[in-house]
Structure formats: C-alpha cells, structure tokens
Design an enzyme around this catalytic site. Structure first.
Site, PDB file in Angstrom:
ATOM      1  N   GLY A   1       0.834  -1.199   0.000  1.00 52.98           N
ATOM      2  CA  GLY A   1       0.000   0.000   0.000  1.00 52.98           C
ATOM      3  C   GLY A   1       0.869   1.249   0.000  1.00 52.98           C
TER       4      GLY A   1
ATOM      5  N   TYR B   1     -16.974   3.495   5.423  1.00 56.20           N
ATOM      6  CA  TYR B   1     -15.524   3.423   5.637  1.00 56.20           C
ATOM      7  C   TYR B   1     -15.187   3.981   7.032  1.00 56.20           C
ATOM      8  CZ  TYR B   1     -10.604   4.889   5.299  1.00 56.20           C
ATOM      9  OH  TYR B   1      -9.268   5.110   5.552  1.00 56.20           O
TER      10      TYR B   1
ATOM     11  N   THR C   1      -8.515   7.085  10.584  1.00 62.46           N
ATOM     12  CA  THR C   1      -8.822   8.114   9.597  1.00 62.46           C
ATOM     13  C   THR C   1      -9.549   9.329  10.187  1.00 62.46           C
ATOM     14  OG1 THR C   1     -10.135   8.532   7.598  1.00 62.46           O
ATOM     15  CG2 THR C   1     -10.936   6.811   9.049  1.00 62.46           C
TER      16      THR C   1
ATOM     17  N   ASP D   1      -4.555 -12.402   4.067  1.00 60.98           N
ATOM     18  CA  ASP D   1      -5.850 -11.933   3.583  1.00 60.98           C
ATOM     19  C   ASP D   1      -6.694 -11.555   4.800  1.00 60.98           C
ATOM     20  OD1 ASP D   1      -8.326 -11.495   2.578  1.00 60.98           O
ATOM     21  OD2 ASP D   1      -8.385 -13.288   1.310  1.00 60.98           O
TER      22      ASP D   1
HETATM   23  N1  LIG Z   1      -5.517   6.804   1.650  1.00 58.23           N
HETATM   24  C1  LIG Z   1      -6.016   7.786   2.399  1.00 58.23           C
HETATM   25  O1  LIG Z   1      -6.337   8.876   1.900  1.00 58.23           O
HETATM   26  C2  LIG Z   1      -6.196   7.606   3.893  1.00 58.23           C
HETATM   27  C3  LIG Z   1      -6.847   8.612   4.619  1.00 58.23           C
HETATM   28  C4  LIG Z   1      -7.005   8.438   5.998  1.00 58.23           C
HETATM   29  C5  LIG Z   1      -6.535   7.298   6.629  1.00 58.23           C
HETATM   30  N2  LIG Z   1      -5.928   6.332   5.889  1.00 58.23           N
HETATM   31  C6  LIG Z   1      -5.459   5.129   6.590  1.00 58.23           C
HETATM   32  O2  LIG Z   1      -4.051   5.052   6.463  1.00 58.23           O
HETATM   33  C7  LIG Z   1      -3.640   3.674   6.376  1.00 58.23           C
HETATM   34  C8  LIG Z   1      -2.793   3.470   5.132  1.00 58.23           C
HETATM   35  O3  LIG Z   1      -3.566   3.827   3.970  1.00 58.23           O
HETATM   36  P1  LIG Z   1      -2.978   3.705   2.485  1.00 58.23           P
HETATM   37  O4  LIG Z   1      -3.385   4.925   1.742  1.00 58.23           O
HETATM   38  O5  LIG Z   1      -1.541   3.323   2.523  1.00 58.23           O
HETATM   39  O6  LIG Z   1      -3.843   2.475   1.959  1.00 58.23           O
HETATM   40  P2  LIG Z   1      -3.687   1.657   0.597  1.00 58.23           P
HETATM   41  O7  LIG Z   1      -2.675   2.286  -0.287  1.00 58.23           O
HETATM   42  O8  LIG Z   1      -5.058   1.421   0.089  1.00 58.23           O
HETATM   43  O9  LIG Z   1      -3.058   0.274   1.115  1.00 58.23           O
HETATM   44  C9  LIG Z   1      -3.813  -0.637   1.832  1.00 58.23           C
HETATM   45  C10 LIG Z   1      -3.108  -1.973   1.781  1.00 58.23           C
HETATM   46  O10 LIG Z   1      -3.991  -2.938   2.368  1.00 58.23           O
HETATM   47  C11 LIG Z   1      -4.035  -4.079   1.509  1.00 58.23           C
HETATM   48  N3  LIG Z   1      -5.284  -4.795   1.616  1.00 58.23           N
HETATM   49  C12 LIG Z   1      -6.529  -4.385   1.279  1.00 58.23           C
HETATM   50  N4  LIG Z   1      -7.434  -5.367   1.503  1.00 58.23           N
HETATM   51  C13 LIG Z   1      -6.715  -6.406   2.012  1.00 58.23           C
HETATM   52  C14 LIG Z   1      -7.051  -7.714   2.449  1.00 58.23           C
HETATM   53  N5  LIG Z   1      -8.306  -8.194   2.398  1.00 58.23           N
HETATM   54  N6  LIG Z   1      -6.061  -8.501   2.934  1.00 58.23           N
HETATM   55  C15 LIG Z   1      -4.797  -8.083   2.957  1.00 58.23           C
HETATM   56  N7  LIG Z   1      -4.412  -6.882   2.547  1.00 58.23           N
HETATM   57  C16 LIG Z   1      -5.360  -6.053   2.069  1.00 58.23           C
HETATM   58  C17 LIG Z   1      -3.862  -3.504   0.122  1.00 58.23           C
HETATM   59  O11 LIG Z   1      -3.469  -4.558  -0.742  1.00 58.23           O
HETATM   60  P3  LIG Z   1      -3.953  -4.528  -2.267  1.00 58.23           P
HETATM   61  O12 LIG Z   1      -3.348  -3.286  -2.850  1.00 58.23           O
HETATM   62  O13 LIG Z   1      -3.425  -5.797  -2.820  1.00 58.23           O
HETATM   63  O14 LIG Z   1      -5.459  -4.434  -2.223  1.00 58.23           O
HETATM   64  C18 LIG Z   1      -2.781  -2.459   0.370  1.00 58.23           C
HETATM   65  O15 LIG Z   1      -1.499  -3.028   0.344  1.00 58.23           O
HETATM   66  C19 LIG Z   1      -4.935   2.854   6.405  1.00 58.23           C
HETATM   67  O16 LIG Z   1      -5.194   2.424   7.711  1.00 58.23           O
HETATM   68  C20 LIG Z   1      -6.008   3.848   5.972  1.00 58.23           C
HETATM   69  O17 LIG Z   1      -7.291   3.520   6.474  1.00 58.23           O
HETATM   70  C21 LIG Z   1      -5.732   6.458   4.543  1.00 58.23           C
END
Ligand SMILES: NC(=O)c1ccc[n+]([C@@H]2O[C@H](COP(=O)([O-])OP(=O)(O)OC[C@H]3O[C@@H](n4cnc5c(N)ncnc54)[C@H](OP(=O)(O)O)[C@@H]3O)[C@@H](O)[C@H]2O)c1
Length: 292
Positions: free
Chosen positions: A10, A124, A100, A35
C-alpha cells in the site's frame, strides 16, 4: 527486534518497509500472503513469525466501494485488526495501527483533536472507528495514528489523478468545500516509526506508558481545490500539460455513493508534544515529493 509489517504494497506500507528495515529484522507481507478477510490466516501467520512489534498498514480504503461492500470493509478494517489486537494482548506485543479523519462528521469547522467525539457519516469511517474500538477494548498496548488524505506517487491516489487530469483537460473543476490534511505517505512512514529508534531498548515500555490515539497527518490544512492548485504549481516543467483553468465547485456537483465530511482536518499537537517532533507543513512535503 523482529518487526512484522502487514500491508507492504500500500501507499504507507511501501514507504514503511523502507524505514522499518533499519530498526530490526523486518518481515513485510501483503495480500495474497495475508488476507484480512480471513482473520485466522492472519493470526496464524503472526504466531509463526513471533514478532516483537506489529505495524498494520492494511486497510480497505476505497471509501465509495465500502458502501456496497460493507461486510468486507468491516472484516478488513475492524474484525481482523481486533483479532490481531487480542493476539497482541495475550502475547504482550505492541501494535501500531492507522485510522482516519473520516471517523468525524466534519461539522466542527475547526481542527479535530483526539478528544472530539467521532460520528462517522460513511461506511468506511464506521468500519475504521469500529477497528479503533476493537483494538482499544482488547487491552493490548497500541498506538492508533489517525491520518488523512494520504498520497504517494505509487497508487492511483489524488495527486496522480490531478496530474493525469491536467494532461487531458484544459479546465479542471475541483471541490473547495472539502478540507483536510494532505499527507505524504513517506512523511507518515518516517514519523510513525521514528520513536522506535529512540526507544529500541524499551519498546514495550514506551507503548505501555503512552498507549493511545494520536492524530498524525500533514501540517496545516487545505481544500481539495487549494491542494490541486499546489500540485500543478510544483509539476515538473518537462511535463506537457493542457490545463489552463482550475474552477472551484461544491461537492454536490459530484455526487458519490459515500458522503464525505466537509471539514475533517486534524490537529496533531498531541503527537508533536508527546514525541517532541515537528510535523512538516503539507505544502513542504508535497513540494519535496514532486521533485522526484
Ligand atoms: N488513503 C487515504 O487517503 C487515507 C486517509 C485516511 C486514513 N488512511 C489510513 O491510512 C492507512 C494506510 O492507507 P494507504 O493509503 O496506505 O492504503 P492503501 O494504499 O489502500 O493500502 C492498503 C493496503 O492494504 C491491503 N489490503 C486491502 N485489503 C486487504 C485484504 N483483504 N487482505 C490483505 N491486505 C489487504 C492492500 O493490498 P492490495 O493493494 O493488494 O489491495 C494495500 O497493500 C490505512 O489504515 C487507511 O485507512 C488512509
């Protein structure tokens, strides 16, 4: 120290892999090796690895899809993190987890602090809040870092979308009534792991003494409109773009399956004070990232 990083592909996990490997023996895994829709598979892997610290960067982050796939969002964002936390409690393993700004409803119209009452307005946000509570109620030692508007050049996030739109269109219409903290994934990875080095000898104690929820996101705040203008300002001069005009519009011009909180910017003062750190302003981080 053995560190287990969950979610290494991610935006955050990719960057955290590159900081955590300096601090111990790093085991970094992602889907399909783990998973999160199969909690037992995840806790079995953790039992096998026997980590001294778990860093969970896995999440179901597609805000609109979460409305349709609420069961999956709850499993990935709440149930499985809760099972991991129970393992952490039994085995005395500290846990770093991310949540978040979308746990808030966006009605405060001022920076949210950790004591503000969450009231998520989409699935979410609900699933992430449930995940926070599952971890807290497990009784394990944890840091939950609530962050916001995470971006990197890796995935199809907002910065990459803006670059693409600016190459394809002369006019961009961008909402100016959604306010948050743009957060560079690399900055988040560095800051969320920095205290590990300082406290390597007594990592369990640092968690035990400071357990809690902390806001950790880019300094300052911006609307999506301001963020877009700044992305375009820092685009490389070599990049051929079409865009000539960026027009501010309201969110109701772009209906989406999930509602978004309008003002969800976070105050990170609690983290800065506790860990004696200064979080960089979002624009400085963006400028640095755009240089590469
Ligand atoms: N992105 C934002 O704007 C945002 C905002 C606020 C808070 N956050 C929080 O910050 C943290 C990091 O976010 P990020 O942006 O780095 O997220 P991201 O890029 O979407 O990465 C999430 C990771 O989780 C994996 N994943 C999803 N479903 C899965 C499953 N069933 N089993 C195993 N792995 C799974 C994804 O793998 P795949 O790619 O293979 O699906 C990916 O590697 C998270 O806790 C998120 O809630 C993010």
């Amino acid at each position: 120290m053995k560190i287990l990083l969950l979610g290494s592909n991610g935006q955050l996990g990719y960057e955290a892999t590159r900081t955590l490997f300096c601090y111990g023996d790093l085991v970094a895994v992602d889907y399909p090796d783990i998973d999160f829709t199969k909690p037992k598979q995840v806790t079995d892997l953790i039992s096998e690895v026997k980590p001294d610290l778990i860093y969970n960067a896995v999440a179901f982050t597609d805000v609109d899809k979460a409305e349709q796939e609420s069961e999956k969002a709850m499993l990935v964002n709440s149930h499985t993190p809760g099972e991991i936390a129970k393992f952490c409690k039994v085995n005395n393993v500290p846990l770093i987890h991310f949540s978040t700004d979308y746990v808030f409803d966006g009605q405060k119209n001022a920076l949210y602090v950790e004591d503000d009452i969450p009231n998520p307005i989409n699935m979410y946000g609900k699933s992430k809040l449930d995940g926070e509570l599952a971890i807290i109620n497990s009784g394990c030692d944890y840091f939950i870092f609530r962050t916001s508007w995470v971006y990197s050049m890796r995935a199809g996030g907002f910065v990459k979308k803006v670059i693409q739109w600016s190459q394809q269109n002369e006019v961009l219409r961008i909402v100016d009534d959604q306010i948050g903290n743009p957060t560079w994934a690399r900055m988040l990875a560095i800051i969320s792991t920095s205290f590990i080095e300082k406290n390597k000898g007594n990592i369990r104690k640092i968690f035990h003494d400071n357990n809690g929820v902390f806001h950790l996101a880019g300094g300052g705040y911006a609307s999506r409109f301001e963020w877009t203008k700044t992305i375009i300002k820092y685009l490389s001069e070599d990049l051929i773009i079409k865009v000539k005009d960026i027009i501010p519009v309201k969110s109701n011009e772009f209906p989406t399956p999930a509602d978004r909180p309008l003002f969800s910017a976070l105050s990170c003062q609690k983290f800065e004070k506790k860990f004696d750190m200064k979080i960089p302003h979002w624009e400085n981080s963006l400028q640095l990232m755009m240089k590469h």
